[in-house]
Design a protein around this motif. Structure first.
Motif, PDB file in Angstrom:
ATOM      1  N   SER A 327       0.830  -1.206   0.000  1.00 33.95           N
ATOM      2  CA  SER A 327       0.000   0.000   0.000  1.00 33.95           C
ATOM      3  C   SER A 327       0.868   1.260   0.000  1.00 33.95           C
ATOM      4  O   SER A 327       0.540   2.254  -0.652  1.00 33.95           O
ATOM      5  CB  SER A 327      -0.922   0.007   1.221  1.00 33.95           C
ATOM      6  OG  SER A 327      -1.833  -1.073   1.181  1.00 33.95           O
ATOM      7  N   TYR A 328       1.956   1.222   0.745  1.00 31.77           N
ATOM      8  CA  TYR A 328       2.883   2.353   0.773  1.00 31.77           C
ATOM      9  C   TYR A 328       3.486   2.581  -0.610  1.00 31.77           C
ATOM     10  O   TYR A 328       3.510   3.713  -1.131  1.00 31.77           O
ATOM     11  CB  TYR A 328       3.979   2.087   1.809  1.00 31.77           C
ATOM     12  CG  TYR A 328       5.179   2.993   1.686  1.00 31.77           C
ATOM     13  CD1 TYR A 328       5.105   4.336   2.052  1.00 31.77           C
ATOM     14  CD2 TYR A 328       6.385   2.511   1.182  1.00 31.77           C
ATOM     15  CE1 TYR A 328       6.216   5.177   1.928  1.00 31.77           C
ATOM     16  CE2 TYR A 328       7.492   3.331   1.057  1.00 31.77           C
ATOM     17  CZ  TYR A 328       7.401   4.662   1.424  1.00 31.77           C
ATOM     18  OH  TYR A 328       8.483   5.485   1.293  1.00 31.77           O
ATOM     19  N   GLU A 329       3.993   1.515  -1.220  1.00 29.71           N
ATOM     20  CA  GLU A 329       4.566   1.626  -2.561  1.00 29.71           C
ATOM     21  C   GLU A 329       3.533   2.126  -3.557  1.00 29.71           C
ATOM     22  O   GLU A 329       3.860   2.897  -4.481  1.00 29.71           O
ATOM     23  CB  GLU A 329       5.109   0.273  -3.011  1.00 29.71           C
ATOM     24  CG  GLU A 329       6.311  -0.218  -2.213  1.00 29.71           C
ATOM     25  CD  GLU A 329       6.630  -1.677  -2.454  1.00 29.71           C
ATOM     26  OE1 GLU A 329       7.768  -2.088  -2.181  1.00 29.71           O
ATOM     27  OE2 GLU A 329       5.719  -2.433  -2.882  1.00 29.71           O
ATOM     28  N   ALA A 330       2.273   1.702  -3.373  1.00 33.17           N
ATOM     29  CA  ALA A 330       1.194   2.096  -4.275  1.00 33.17           C
ATOM     30  C   ALA A 330       1.030   3.611  -4.316  1.00 33.17           C
ATOM     31  O   ALA A 330       0.887   4.218  -5.388  1.00 33.17           O
ATOM     32  CB  ALA A 330      -0.112   1.440  -3.823  1.00 33.17           C
ATOM     33  N   LYS A 331       1.037   4.231  -3.156  1.00 36.33           N
ATOM     34  CA  LYS A 331       0.869   5.693  -3.091  1.00 36.33           C
ATOM     35  C   LYS A 331       2.051   6.401  -3.728  1.00 36.33           C
ATOM     36  O   LYS A 331       1.880   7.402  -4.440  1.00 36.33           O
ATOM     37  CB  LYS A 331       0.707   6.124  -1.628  1.00 36.33           C
ATOM     38  CG  LYS A 331      -0.534   5.567  -0.958  1.00 36.33           C
ATOM     39  CD  LYS A 331      -0.509   5.820   0.546  1.00 36.33           C
ATOM     40  CE  LYS A 331      -1.616   5.076   1.263  1.00 36.33           C
ATOM     41  NZ  LYS A 331      -1.531   5.226   2.736  1.00 36.33           N
ATOM     42  N   VAL A 332       3.252   5.871  -3.500  1.00 39.06           N
ATOM     43  CA  VAL A 332       4.446   6.490  -4.073  1.00 39.06           C
ATOM     44  C   VAL A 332       4.389   6.469  -5.598  1.00 39.06           C
ATOM     45  O   VAL A 332       4.582   7.502  -6.252  1.00 39.06           O
ATOM     46  CB  VAL A 332       5.730   5.797  -3.572  1.00 39.06           C
ATOM     47  CG1 VAL A 332       6.956   6.304  -4.338  1.00 39.06           C
ATOM     48  CG2 VAL A 332       5.911   6.027  -2.086  1.00 39.06           C
ATOM     49  N   VAL A 333       4.123   5.297  -6.194  1.00 39.16           N
ATOM     50  CA  VAL A 333       4.163   5.218  -7.661  1.00 39.16           C
ATOM     51  C   VAL A 333       3.024   6.020  -8.295  1.00 39.16           C
ATOM     52  O   VAL A 333       3.204   6.611  -9.370  1.00 39.16           O
ATOM     53  CB  VAL A 333       4.149   3.754  -8.156  1.00 39.16           C
ATOM     54  CG1 VAL A 333       5.355   2.999  -7.632  1.00 39.16           C
ATOM     55  CG2 VAL A 333       2.861   3.022  -7.795  1.00 39.16           C
ATOM     56  N   ALA A 334       1.861   6.072  -7.662  1.00 33.69           N
ATOM     57  CA  ALA A 334       0.765   6.884  -8.190  1.00 33.69           C
ATOM     58  C   ALA A 334       1.166   8.357  -8.212  1.00 33.69           C
ATOM     59  O   ALA A 334       0.847   9.091  -9.160  1.00 33.69           O
ATOM     60  CB  ALA A 334      -0.489   6.684  -7.346  1.00 33.69           C
ATOM     61  N   GLU A 335       1.884   8.784  -7.168  1.00 36.27           N
ATOM     62  CA  GLU A 335       2.342  10.168  -7.099  1.00 36.27           C
ATOM     63  C   GLU A 335       3.443  10.436  -8.128  1.00 36.27           C
ATOM     64  O   GLU A 335       3.494  11.513  -8.738  1.00 36.27           O
ATOM     65  CB  GLU A 335       2.825  10.480  -5.688  1.00 36.27           C
ATOM     66  CG  GLU A 335       1.679  10.523  -4.676  1.00 36.27           C
ATOM     67  CD  GLU A 335       2.156  10.454  -3.231  1.00 36.27           C
ATOM     68  OE1 GLU A 335       3.386  10.384  -3.005  1.00 36.27           O
ATOM     69  OE2 GLU A 335       1.287  10.450  -2.331  1.00 36.27           O
ATOM     70  N   VAL A 336       4.312   9.460  -8.353  1.00 36.23           N
ATOM     71  CA  VAL A 336       5.359   9.599  -9.365  1.00 36.23           C
ATOM     72  C   VAL A 336       4.740   9.758 -10.744  1.00 36.23           C
ATOM     73  O   VAL A 336       5.158  10.621 -11.540  1.00 36.23           O
ATOM     74  CB  VAL A 336       6.315   8.390  -9.332  1.00 36.23           C
ATOM     75  CG1 VAL A 336       7.267   8.418 -10.536  1.00 36.23           C
ATOM     76  CG2 VAL A 336       7.114   8.368  -8.042  1.00 36.23           C
TER      77      VAL A 336
END
Length: 474
Positions: A327-336
């Protein structure tokens, strides 16, 4: 249904609707993306349907059953306490349904298009999604792969009949009288203790020298002690060799230190890890996706693969196979994808095991901090010195804090005991914000609460604890 073979245009394609995929889809939609999420199974993935959530529902039920039988310390006795396991399973299913329905509502509320079916890359910019009724083709600007993992199946112990993976173990219609468990990691340990509390005779066969390998041995020794206290038999440094099953039971042959042994039980549960879902029909080879020798997708510090507009998160990339990591990685890549300068930082990923007692860890252990070159100051404050733990008649465990001796900067924490899974959050925040021991010690914690143990542990490491006797620091 798409007429002909024309491609539909979207901004972001998300493959997989687990705690990585659905979170990525929602965050990408919030950031203005037109998002399609595809999953061949249920929304919520393994975690909500066949892992984290159903297992915790059954573990909670097992704790309730045990508590109902053992209230003597409080002056409470109960006779003829029984389990209707069909109703227990109904409770578990109800929890799962509520959670997955919630995910569906969140996706709809964020205007994420959902397709239940398979997904296959055609090239690096297009994919076909298909089920029994339709097979549209989509052209995407960006893609997030979040296909998760599955239980590892050993050649000598193929799943089927009385040989179970964790999925089948969570759906047994009755409480088994006996069960052999190959693998004493977090999944095996959790399910073993859960069934043991319901009355199942458990035998664990673990290849390493302890259950819960990877955790501090001071922590795992408490778990092992409780396991043995409940009648579980644990064989460490053991090698499982073969299994022979009938329609009523399964016999497992194994060895310990070269000595041949065997045990017969109603079921055999195999929990030796999970395998990334990067094989199969997804077509990663077709688009020349780079994988490592374990089948994990290689990514950079922003979750980007060797194909710049395709990202990967969760169990299919390196690191612990944890829902909250995904879930943490998910937010990062969506923001990228949205143009933000987010990066992945694993410094504060907590690890939690819902054993009895619970175990949790975040940041560095004492050994890891020393290996990183820190001059370490560390200490443990026991639950036995806490009023709330004593009033709950549950004083087993400790909070350990690892800090930099020169600056007092908090580097890590390990907690074993009641509510360790919740208490580790404060320690994660402390590390994330760069807190010191003094920050923790000066934070007023409500009394009487378990959270006070964190404050007391910080004071202990600083050399002036109140509720234990310890040598003073100069």
């Amino acid at each position: 249904m798409v007429v002909g073979d024309a491609s539909l245009d979207i901004d972001t394609l998300v493959i997989g609707a687990g705690p990585g995929g659905y979170v990525a889809a929602i965050r990408a939609a919030q950031l203005g993306q037109k998002v399609l999420i595809v999953d061949k199974s249920e929304l919520g993935g393994v975690c909500l349907n066949r892992g984290c959530i159903p297992s915790k529902a059954l573990i909670s039920a097992a704790h309730q059953f045990e508590a109902a039988q053992h209230g003597e310390a409080f002056g409470i006795t109960a006779e003829n306490v029984k389990v209707d396991f069909s109703k227990t399973q109904e409770f578990k299913s109800g929890v799962v349904k509520k959670m997955t329905s919630g995910v569906a509502g969140l996706l709809k509320g964020n205007k994420v298009e959902v397709f239940q079916g398979e997904c296959m890359f055609i090239n690096q910019n297009e994919a076909r999604v298909f089920n029994d009724h339709e097979s549209p083709r989509y052209r995407f600007k960006n893609c997030i792969i979040a296909t998760g993992s599955r239980p590892i199946e050993l050649k000598a112990f193929p799943f089927g009949g009385r040989i179970l993976s964790s999925t089948e173990a969570l759906n047994l219609p009755e409480i088994p009288k006996s069960m052999v468990v190959i693998g004493g990691g977090y999944i095996g340990a959790e399910l073993s203790q859960m069934y043991a509390k319901f009355g199942t005779k458990i035998t664990i066969i673990e290849g390493l020298d302890t259950v819960l390998p990877g955790f501090d041995k001071d922590m795992t020794s408490l778990v092992a002690k409780n396991m043995k206290k409940s009648g579980m038999e644990i064989f460490t440094n053991a090698k499982a060799e073969s299994a022979e099953q009938t329609d009523k039971d399964v016999t497992v042959k194994f060895s310990v230190g070269g000595e041949a042994k065997e045990v017969t039980a109603e079921y055999l549960l195999v929990t030796v890890g999970r395998r990334p879902n990067t094989d199969g029909e997804l077509g990663l080879d077709l688009i020349e996706m780079e994988l490592d020798d374990r089948g994990l997708i290689k990514i950079d510090h922003q979750g980007r693969t060797n194909i710049p507009h395709i990202f990967a998160i969760g169990d299919i990339v390196a690191g612990p196979a944890l829902a909250h990591k995904a879930s943490y990685e998910a937010k990062v890549v969506a923001e990228v994808i949205a143009g933000e300068s987010s990066v992945i930082d694993y410094k504060c990923v907590p690890a939690v095991v819902f054993t009895d007692p619970e175990c949790s860890s975040v940041g560095y252990t004492e050994t890891e901090a020393k290996e990183k070159g820190y001059k370490v100051s560390a200490g443990k404050f026991p639950y036995a010195g806490n009023g709330r733990a004593t009033s709950l008649n549950n004083t087993e465990g400790f909070v350990k804090i690892v800090a930099d001796e020169e600056t007092g900067l908090v580097l890590g924490s390990q907690i074993v005991g009641l509510e360790a899974s919740n208490m580790i959050a404060e320690m994660g925040l402390a590390i994330e914000m760069g807190a010191t021991l003094e920050d923790l010690a000066l934070t007023i914690h409500a009394h009487p609460t378990l959270g006070e143990i964190v404050m007391e542990a910080a004071e202990l490491v600083m050399g002036h604890p109140i509720h234990v006797i310890a040598p003073r620091k100069k």
